[in-house]
Write a protein that holds these residues in place. Structure first.
Motif, PDB file in Angstrom:
ATOM      1  N   MET A 178      11.211   4.217   5.626  1.00 21.03           N
ATOM      2  CA  MET A 178       9.981   3.609   6.129  1.00 21.03           C
ATOM      3  C   MET A 178       9.150   4.584   6.946  1.00 21.03           C
ATOM      4  O   MET A 178       7.965   4.415   7.119  1.00 21.03           O
ATOM      5  CB  MET A 178      10.316   2.389   6.989  1.00 21.03           C
ATOM      6  N   LEU A 179       9.827   5.644   7.511  1.00 21.53           N
ATOM      7  CA  LEU A 179       9.099   6.582   8.347  1.00 21.53           C
ATOM      8  C   LEU A 179       8.515   7.758   7.564  1.00 21.53           C
ATOM      9  O   LEU A 179       7.946   8.685   8.158  1.00 21.53           O
ATOM     10  CB  LEU A 179      10.021   7.126   9.444  1.00 21.53           C
ATOM     11  N   GLU A 180       8.641   7.730   6.230  1.00 19.47           N
ATOM     12  CA  GLU A 180       8.127   8.844   5.426  1.00 19.47           C
ATOM     13  C   GLU A 180       6.617   8.978   5.574  1.00 19.47           C
ATOM     14  O   GLU A 180       6.073  10.082   5.496  1.00 19.47           O
ATOM     15  CB  GLU A 180       8.501   8.641   3.960  1.00 19.47           C
TER      16      GLU A 180
ATOM     17  N   THR B 121      11.553  12.531   6.781  1.00 22.26           N
ATOM     18  CA  THR B 121      12.250  12.354   5.515  1.00 22.26           C
ATOM     19  C   THR B 121      13.297  11.248   5.633  1.00 22.26           C
ATOM     20  O   THR B 121      13.654  10.807   6.736  1.00 22.26           O
ATOM     21  CB  THR B 121      12.927  13.656   5.073  1.00 22.26           C
ATOM     22  N   ALA B 122      13.809  10.843   4.477  1.00 15.45           N
ATOM     23  CA  ALA B 122      14.790   9.752   4.462  1.00 15.45           C
ATOM     24  C   ALA B 122      16.056  10.129   5.215  1.00 15.45           C
ATOM     25  O   ALA B 122      16.602   9.325   5.988  1.00 15.45           O
ATOM     26  CB  ALA B 122      15.110   9.370   3.013  1.00 15.45           C
ATOM     27  N   VAL B 123      16.554  11.351   5.028  1.00 12.89           N
ATOM     28  CA  VAL B 123      17.777  11.736   5.709  1.00 12.89           C
ATOM     29  C   VAL B 123      17.525  11.938   7.200  1.00 12.89           C
ATOM     30  O   VAL B 123      18.399  11.636   8.046  1.00 12.89           O
ATOM     31  CB  VAL B 123      18.382  13.017   5.074  1.00 12.89           C
ATOM     32  N   GLU B 124      16.322  12.419   7.572  1.00 16.94           N
ATOM     33  CA  GLU B 124      15.985  12.539   8.985  1.00 16.94           C
ATOM     34  C   GLU B 124      15.921  11.163   9.637  1.00 16.94           C
ATOM     35  O   GLU B 124      16.390  10.964  10.764  1.00 16.94           O
ATOM     36  CB  GLU B 124      14.640  13.253   9.146  1.00 16.94           C
ATOM     37  N   GLU B 125      15.367  10.188   8.914  1.00 23.62           N
ATOM     38  CA  GLU B 125      15.303   8.829   9.456  1.00 23.62           C
ATOM     39  C   GLU B 125      16.713   8.258   9.617  1.00 23.62           C
ATOM     40  O   GLU B 125      17.011   7.564  10.595  1.00 23.62           O
ATOM     41  CB  GLU B 125      14.473   7.941   8.522  1.00 23.62           C
ATOM     42  N   GLN B 126      17.592   8.612   8.670  1.00 21.73           N
ATOM     43  CA  GLN B 126      18.979   8.133   8.746  1.00 21.73           C
ATOM     44  C   GLN B 126      19.680   8.693   9.989  1.00 21.73           C
ATOM     45  O   GLN B 126      20.358   7.960  10.734  1.00 21.73           O
ATOM     46  CB  GLN B 126      19.716   8.561   7.470  1.00 21.73           C
TER      47      GLN B 126
ATOM     48  N   TYR C 177      18.200   9.949  12.732  1.00 19.36           N
ATOM     49  CA  TYR C 177      17.526   9.433  13.924  1.00 19.36           C
ATOM     50  C   TYR C 177      17.994   8.015  14.218  1.00 19.36           C
ATOM     51  O   TYR C 177      18.244   7.650  15.384  1.00 19.36           O
ATOM     52  CB  TYR C 177      16.009   9.462  13.727  1.00 19.36           C
TER      53      TYR C 177
END
Length: 338
Positions: free
Chosen positions: A1-3, A8-13, A15
């Motif tokens: 959702m934060l893209e 990125t998706a893995v960064e959001e994961q 975080y």
């Protein structure tokens, strides 16, 4: 959702894991998310660069998530600024696109065709494309002999409506009346005026074929194809104006009325009256019908007696009022428009 904010998706994961479990080590985060230690270290470095987390000064650092409202709002504002700049660039590209296309689009509104063979071929192509209606103003001279325009017959046979306004000189020319009658018999609607200001053909209200140079048998003709534009709308309005005030050639084919319709005039007399009302002289009528002038005079005199009138103007009024030309099939035809 934060893209959308540049995460990125893995960064959001990662975080999200820090939000749920503050002060975790890199090894604990990697184990919890099933990531390699190297991949986790790279993601943590990226999050730190984006201001989404910080680390402790311990020998084995622990990582703390920056509060979302503080960490993500700047990213959103940055992305909005980038989108605004993108919008500005798009607007500038659109302005340049329109500026480069404007002259080309104007040129594409009109296509010029030069030379008798090219004019004849282009006119036939336009006719064959007709699906609904062909409208023509017809006057000499003709790049395609108007008595040889078989494409017109094909259009009528497949149900295309055709309306034509003829200049009277077409009917007075050698074989002109017979040529027009051929198209009248095929179903085209035809009318006549004393003189036309121009000749052209209109195809389905979307294209017009118009001469650019004066009629001159000694020089090569030049025509233009006019596509949808203000000029095309003006040509359509001109045709309809001339059509409204033109005389109808309803009995030019001199056919017997259909079943159930009373015989108004003998076919030969109906054809004579039609040409008379079209404004042809006695000499021209005689030439078109293959009669002597004396015979034309005799027939007109007989018609005056039948109508019990003394002038040809009164004869025309009587023919219209008493339906002498009714029931003779389609009111029109034409030859080549060019």
């Amino acid at each position: 959702m934060l893209e959308a904010a540049g995460v990125t998706a893995v960064e959001e994961q990662v975080y999200g894991a820090l939000v749920d479990s503050p002060a975790d080590t890199a090894a604990a985060i990697a184990t919890g998310l099933g990531l390699s230690l190297d991949e986790t270290a790279a993601v943590l470095a990226s999050l730190e660069a984006k201001g989404l987390m910080s680390r402790t000064a311990d020998r084995t650092p622990r990582f703390l998530a920056t509060p979302p409202d503080i960490a993500i709002e700047p990213l959103i504002l940055q992305r909005q600024a980038e989108l605004q700049e993108t919008r500005r660039v798009v607007d500038e590209l659109l302005r340049r696109y329109r500026a480069s296309r404007r002259p080309r689009e104007a040129a594409e509104l009109v296509e010029v065709v030069v030379g008798r063979p090219a004019v004849a071929q282009r006119f036939q192509q336009l006719q064959r494309r007709a699906e609904r209606e062909v409208l023509v103003l017809v006057k000499p001279t003709f790049a395609i002999p108007h008595e040889a325009n078989d494409t017109e017959l094909d259009l009528l046979a497949r149900g295309v409506t055709a309306r034509a306004v003829y200049e009277r000189s077409v009917l007075e020319s050698d074989g002109g009346s017979a040529a027009v009658a051929r198209y009248v018999a095929a179903g085209e609607q035809a009318r006549v005026v004393d003189e036309l200001p121009v000749k052209f053909a209109l195809i389905d209200g979307s294209e017009a074929f118009v001469p650019l140079t004066p009629d001159d048998p000694e020089t090569e003709p030049t025509f233009m194809v006019v596509h949808r534009s203000g000029l095309l709308a003006a040509l359509i309005a001109l045709f309809e104006s001339l059509w409204e005030r033109a005389f109808e050639l309803s009995a030019l084919t001199a056919q017997t009325p259909g079943d159930g319709q009373p015989q108004r005039l003998p076919p030969a007399d109906a054809q004579l009256v039609s040409l008379l009302l079209a404004g042809l002289t006695d000499k021209a009528i005689a030439g078109q019908l293959g009669l002597s002038i004396r015979t034309v005079h005799r027939r007109i005199s007989a018609l005056l007696d039948r109508a019990q009138v003394s002038t040809r103007m009164q004869l025309g009024w009587h023919a219209a009022q008493h339906g002498w030309l009714d029931g003779y099939g389609p009111a029109g035809a034409r030859g080549g428009a060019d």
